[in-house]
Design a protein around this motif. Sequence first.
Motif, PDB file in Angstrom:
ATOM      1  N   GLY A 136      33.219  16.831  -8.540  1.00 28.95           N
ATOM      2  CA  GLY A 136      32.470  17.404  -7.307  1.00 28.95           C
ATOM      3  C   GLY A 136      33.079  17.485  -5.966  1.00 28.95           C
ATOM      4  N   GLY A 137      34.233  16.622  -5.864  1.00 30.26           N
ATOM      5  CA  GLY A 137      34.949  16.497  -4.431  1.00 30.26           C
ATOM      6  C   GLY A 137      34.300  15.948  -3.533  1.00 30.26           C
ATOM      7  N   PHE A 138      33.314  15.084  -3.909  1.00 33.00           N
ATOM      8  CA  PHE A 138      32.573  14.199  -2.957  1.00 33.00           C
ATOM      9  C   PHE A 138      33.240  12.945  -2.476  1.00 33.00           C
ATOM     10  N   SER A 139      32.789  12.410  -1.127  1.00 27.60           N
ATOM     11  CA  SER A 139      33.405  11.153  -0.763  1.00 27.60           C
ATOM     12  C   SER A 139      32.595  10.658   0.304  1.00 27.60           C
ATOM     13  N   ASN A 140      32.676   9.355   0.540  1.00 24.86           N
ATOM     14  CA  ASN A 140      31.769   8.531   1.437  1.00 24.86           C
ATOM     15  C   ASN A 140      30.629   8.615   1.296  1.00 24.86           C
ATOM     16  N   PHE A 141      30.226   8.521   0.125  1.00 19.76           N
ATOM     17  CA  PHE A 141      28.639   8.560  -0.305  1.00 19.76           C
ATOM     18  C   PHE A 141      28.539   7.163  -1.098  1.00 19.76           C
ATOM     19  N   GLU A 142      27.208   6.680  -0.874  1.00 19.70           N
ATOM     20  CA  GLU A 142      26.776   5.146  -1.447  1.00 19.70           C
ATOM     21  C   GLU A 142      26.600   5.511  -3.076  1.00 19.70           C
ATOM     22  N   ILE A 143      27.079   4.801  -3.853  1.00 23.23           N
ATOM     23  CA  ILE A 143      26.574   4.492  -5.399  1.00 23.23           C
ATOM     24  C   ILE A 143      25.912   3.269  -5.867  1.00 23.23           C
ATOM     25  N   ASN A 144      24.636   3.380  -5.874  1.00 20.30           N
ATOM     26  CA  ASN A 144      24.126   2.246  -6.294  1.00 20.30           C
ATOM     27  C   ASN A 144      24.372   1.641  -7.771  1.00 20.30           C
ATOM     28  N   PRO A 145      24.356   0.441  -8.029  1.00 20.49           N
ATOM     29  CA  PRO A 145      24.576  -0.204  -9.350  1.00 20.49           C
ATOM     30  C   PRO A 145      23.616   0.648 -10.282  1.00 20.49           C
ATOM     31  N   ILE A 146      24.025   0.899 -11.522  1.00 18.39           N
ATOM     32  CA  ILE A 146      23.364   1.562 -12.605  1.00 18.39           C
ATOM     33  C   ILE A 146      22.289   0.514 -12.974  1.00 18.39           C
ATOM     34  N   ILE A 147      21.005   1.293 -12.989  1.00 16.98           N
ATOM     35  CA  ILE A 147      19.754   0.713 -13.611  1.00 16.98           C
ATOM     36  C   ILE A 147      19.625   0.453 -14.996  1.00 16.98           C
ATOM     37  N   PRO A 148      19.632  -0.689 -15.536  1.00 18.29           N
ATOM     38  CA  PRO A 148      19.684  -0.999 -17.088  1.00 18.29           C
ATOM     39  C   PRO A 148      18.437  -0.682 -17.727  1.00 18.29           C
ATOM     40  N   SER A 149      18.385  -0.530 -18.848  1.00 20.48           N
ATOM     41  CA  SER A 149      16.831  -0.244 -19.670  1.00 20.48           C
ATOM     42  C   SER A 149      16.577  -1.573 -20.080  1.00 20.48           C
ATOM     43  N   ASP A 150      15.204  -1.996 -19.968  1.00 25.21           N
ATOM     44  CA  ASP A 150      14.548  -3.077 -20.264  1.00 25.21           C
ATOM     45  C   ASP A 150      14.676  -3.493 -21.684  1.00 25.21           C
ATOM     46  N   LYS A 151      14.847  -2.230 -22.561  1.00 30.96           N
ATOM     47  CA  LYS A 151      14.643  -2.194 -24.440  1.00 30.96           C
ATOM     48  C   LYS A 151      15.939  -1.310 -24.616  1.00 30.96           C
ATOM     49  N   ILE A 152      16.925  -2.001 -25.295  1.00 29.42           N
ATOM     50  CA  ILE A 152      17.963  -1.290 -25.885  1.00 29.42           C
ATOM     51  C   ILE A 152      17.866  -0.827 -27.263  1.00 29.42           C
ATOM     52  N   PHE A 153      16.578  -1.138 -28.083  1.00 26.90           N
ATOM     53  CA  PHE A 153      16.212  -0.699 -29.227  1.00 26.90           C
ATOM     54  C   PHE A 153      14.633  -0.359 -29.000  1.00 26.90           C
ATOM     55  N   PHE A 154      14.284   0.472 -29.754  1.00 20.38           N
ATOM     56  CA  PHE A 154      12.815   0.826 -29.685  1.00 20.38           C
ATOM     57  C   PHE A 154      12.180   1.230 -28.534  1.00 20.38           C
ATOM     58  N   TYR A 155      13.111   2.007 -27.736  1.00 21.92           N
ATOM     59  CA  TYR A 155      12.483   2.340 -26.481  1.00 21.92           C
ATOM     60  C   TYR A 155      12.035   3.860 -26.475  1.00 21.92           C
ATOM     61  N   ARG A 156      12.028   4.310 -27.429  1.00 25.90           N
ATOM     62  CA  ARG A 156      11.792   5.905 -27.374  1.00 25.90           C
ATOM     63  C   ARG A 156      10.167   6.086 -27.510  1.00 25.90           C
ATOM     64  N   ASN A 157       9.634   6.968 -26.996  1.00 22.19           N
ATOM     65  CA  ASN A 157       8.151   7.172 -27.199  1.00 22.19           C
ATOM     66  C   ASN A 157       7.855   8.574 -28.129  1.00 22.19           C
ATOM     67  N   LYS A 158       8.904   9.340 -28.472  1.00 24.65           N
ATOM     68  CA  LYS A 158       9.063  10.302 -29.230  1.00 24.65           C
ATOM     69  C   LYS A 158      10.268  10.371 -30.119  1.00 24.65           C
ATOM     70  N   MET A 159      10.123  10.704 -31.532  1.00 27.20           N
ATOM     71  CA  MET A 159      11.101  10.904 -32.285  1.00 27.20           C
ATOM     72  C   MET A 159      11.103  12.245 -32.975  1.00 27.20           C
ATOM     73  N   GLU A 160      11.819  13.122 -33.361  1.00 25.88           N
ATOM     74  CA  GLU A 160      12.029  14.392 -33.862  1.00 25.88           C
ATOM     75  C   GLU A 160      12.779  14.333 -35.141  1.00 25.88           C
ATOM     76  N   PHE A 161      12.410  14.407 -36.309  1.00 21.57           N
ATOM     77  CA  PHE A 161      12.893  14.453 -37.681  1.00 21.57           C
ATOM     78  C   PHE A 161      12.977  15.720 -38.023  1.00 21.57           C
ATOM     79  N   SER A 162      14.050  16.077 -38.958  1.00 17.54           N
ATOM     80  CA  SER A 162      14.082  17.450 -39.470  1.00 17.54           C
ATOM     81  C   SER A 162      13.988  17.263 -40.933  1.00 17.54           C
ATOM     82  N   PHE A 163      13.514  18.422 -41.562  1.00 16.46           N
ATOM     83  CA  PHE A 163      13.435  18.480 -43.345  1.00 16.46           C
ATOM     84  C   PHE A 163      14.766  19.346 -43.509  1.00 16.46           C
ATOM     85  N   ALA A 164      15.350  19.326 -44.623  1.00 16.62           N
ATOM     86  CA  ALA A 164      16.517  20.158 -45.034  1.00 16.62           C
ATOM     87  C   ALA A 164      16.668  20.034 -46.615  1.00 16.62           C
ATOM     88  N   ASN A 165      17.085  21.147 -47.134  1.00 17.37           N
ATOM     89  CA  ASN A 165      17.102  21.346 -48.575  1.00 17.37           C
ATOM     90  C   ASN A 165      18.694  21.175 -48.971  1.00 17.37           C
TER      91      ASN A 165
END
Length: 481
Positions: free
Chosen positions: A118-147
Amino acid sequence: MKKGDLIELEITDYAFEGKGIAKIVKEIHSQTEDNPKKFVIFIDSSYPGDKIIAQLNKIKKSYAEGKIKEIISKSPYRVNPECKYFGVCGGCKQQDLDYKMQLKYKEEQVKDIFERLGGFSNFEINPIIPSDKIFFYRNKMEFSFANKRWLTENEISTMQELKDKNFALGLHIPNYFDKVLDIDECLLQSQLSNNILNLTRDFFKNKNATIYSTYTHTGYLRNLIIRQSTHTNDVMVNLVTSEENDELMLEYKNELLMSFPEITTIVNNINIKKSQVATGDYEIVYYGSGFIYDYIGDYKFRISANSFFQTNTTQAEKLYNVALDFASFSGNEIVYDLFSGAGTIPVFISKYVKEVFGFESVASAINDAHVNIELNNITNFKPLLVDLNKSFIPLIKQQNLPSPDVIIIDPPRSGMNPKTINDILKLKPDKIIYISCNPATQARDLKLLCENTYKLTRIQPVDMFPHTYHIENVALIEKTN
């Protein structure tokens, strides 16, 4: 060096998408001995600290790519993956990397994109916000059928007689649109979701149900989508098929409810398109209302089978709170929210602003937004249907809307159309808050916005998807004059 060569390497750095970096000195005619050129080698699925033997599979002038043939000594950041399908399934590619290091590299990736690309400079980067859960965190899963079920290396090497090679329900193998890994559990949603997945497979196998083929465009089963609310007990099962089969769906419904009375609604989406999309041209509700409900913060939202809703609900609240923090609303602002979807952001910020107008291209999302307005008794949010690949200035004039003080943007991964960027520059809000799941397109768009009028002041990465390369980022740009 040539393609196929084996080479011993020490991984010293990390690049986006799971590529470890090794640098070696390569003699190049234009370089002197005092200033040798470093040749970069990217190795899939390697981490800093790994000592490996790699096989090269691509050679270019200034870099090469390869894969691990043998790990001589492991990086101290490697951990044992929890999922038995790790390395085959294309989902959680960083599951063998310590979560703290995942966060470190994601934060560095965002910083690098904004500074180098991006070519940006002189901006503030805040520390990354972690996820409370690292497993079982999704509210939606999409599965596919295949032959065509994906066969593991073990299945192939043992030459065993394989059953059910022509029936799979699971997740797509990377780079193979027609091959699906048949799985009996995924650690990203819940055990209930896994149980529904397995019952669905067994039920339709026993019924000898056909699977839709992208080659012949025949067959019945296409996708299974399971949605679960985080803050309520709602569960939706959505079966996507190529046609109606009322008798079979009624049997399936009864089987589901007998085993899982927790399910609150069952929907059949009928997708008559040839393309591989997990949405229907229309739907039939077989049980319940056809909707589930969930909360982000204090606000309740209705979620239909095809609604967009942030898939990590608890992190979505953190993400929206970052937007609130960046905006520093006084209560008198006029806000435009572009790509407003079902109105989650406008509803969430509504009590902090004077008025908010949501601009959205999808008619069904506008309908959902109106429902969410009623659910939460919001009086200062107006959703507007408009094609955001074209100029939306005519709609603003037609509706006689007040000029915005703040614009919030949350576009798809591809970012914004240049026409939308030009419209924003014409509107000249004091602040622009850009939320994105793709920092590369985000930085590209912000670079155009910041050419003359605006300056990037703050960014905030938020980890919505542990064990994956994906990272959400919030950026604030403000008028320079």
